[in-house]
Scaffold this active site. Sequence first.
Site, short mmCIF file in Angstrom:
data_model
loop_
_atom_site.label_atom_id
_atom_site.label_comp_id
_atom_site.label_asym_id
_atom_site.label_seq_id
_atom_site.Cartn_x
_atom_site.Cartn_y
_atom_site.Cartn_z
CG ASP A 147 -11.63 11.99 24.73
OD1 ASP A 147 -12.76 11.96 25.67
OD2 ASP A 147 -11.88 11.93 23.59
CD GLU B 219 -16.17 11.08 28.97
OE1 GLU B 219 -16.46 11.67 27.85
OE2 GLU B 219 -17.15 11.25 29.82
CG ASP C 194 -13.73 16.14 25.05
OD1 ASP C 194 -14.46 15.36 25.78
OD2 ASP C 194 -12.92 15.63 24.04
CG ASP D 70 -11.36 12.03 20.06
OD1 ASP D 70 -12.06 11.22 20.74
OD2 ASP D 70 -11.33 12.11 19.03
CG HIS E 17 -42.94 15.27 24.48
ND1 HIS E 17 -43.96 14.89 24.47
CD2 HIS E 17 -43.19 16.71 24.31
CE1 HIS E 17 -45.12 15.46 24.11
NE2 HIS E 17 -44.61 16.61 23.91
CD GLU F 58 -45.34 23.49 22.50
OE1 GLU F 58 -44.77 24.43 22.19
OE2 GLU F 58 -45.29 22.41 21.67
#
Length: 416
Positions: free
Chosen positions: A9, A50, A75, A124, A220, A296
């Site tokens: 991670d 990562e 992950d 992590d 947006h 939309e």
Amino acid sequence: MRQFIVEADGGSRGNPGPAGYGAVVLDGRTGEPLAEAAEYIGIATNNVAEYKGLIAGLSAAKALDPAAEVRVRMDSKLVVEQMSGRWKIKHPDMKPLAAEAARIFPAGQLTFEWIPRERNKHADRLANEAMDAGKNGGEWDPSASTAALDASAARAAATEAEASGAVGRAAQKERTETATSSAPSSASVSSASAPASSVSVGWGSSADLGAPVTFVLLRHGETALTPEKRFSGSGGSDPELSAAGRRQAEAVAASLAARGTIQEIVSSPLRRCRETAGAVASRLGLEVTVEEGLRETDFGAWEGLTFAEVRERYADDLSAWLTSPDVAPTGGGESFTTVGRRVAAVRDRLLERYRGRTVLVVTHVTPVKTLIRLALGAPPESLFRMELSAASLSAVAYYADGNASVRLLNDTSHLR
């Protein structure tokens, strides 16, 4: 042939910001931790960290046995998909790192698997230890790490799991309960020892139900139609962001980068959303996945008109639309009932795809309000009782038992 599991991670507090990685090598048959690696790497993005965690984990595994079969679990869907060859590597910072990782073991000895964040706690925590050490001007100290499982407990759990035909799963369950917290942290590899504890943090979690899927809902930025409050759906001109809208997109991108919690980005196919999502993706170093169902509402003949103009021209149709969610706008638009079914279907697909992840969903007024309404179990008329500003953030957490929790609504603090 020996079998290893590499869990890796990386993280960045700012994205880009102070970054570090962590990796652990496990015995593939017993689940016993064999080696750890962690390093503070200075200012970098999440994705760079990562990839560096992957390289460190593979290097540690190769030092133990270069002929071993290695199963990588991370992950980061981006890294897993790119290293598996299913996604193209577009970002120039990623290409040399991916090439370096690919050279460590022959392809025939490697497999890659995506796992939810809550199942990657060991790596992590190592990454967080490395970042903590760098923040304090030091280096990761293996002897002070609390990230590792107790080796004897891991072996006992793996033995029990093997008896039931699930080798290593009990050790993985133990690892799920480890943390993402502090302790000193540089590029060192050590044998694993002490047990870990603590709880991960983010935009919402539950110790009882595991990490939820969290949708961070972003409307947006403004277009030329927004300040005039004109109907602007999926059946109109598909306008671009205005200058104000582009500034809003950059502001929200900076805010989300500072939080550092977004792991995936999905967007409506309409231009104003793709432009907003693109600004965030560029800042975070992530890909944008377009979801057709996030578009939309089609407002039919009302597209481009103000509410007053619709009332003047189509008074009876507007009254019926305001009264019933089953009524569509004039001229063959979509009813809110139709949109609700479409949005619910997208929600279910995303929940299945991004288990345990925090997903930025860039969409429009109606889809955001619909997701909030469904999470609350509110009636359709609640859509008319929510304010949703351009470039605003809302958030909903979805848990494994089917429940949802609205965490945020119409936050515009990043625009001030």
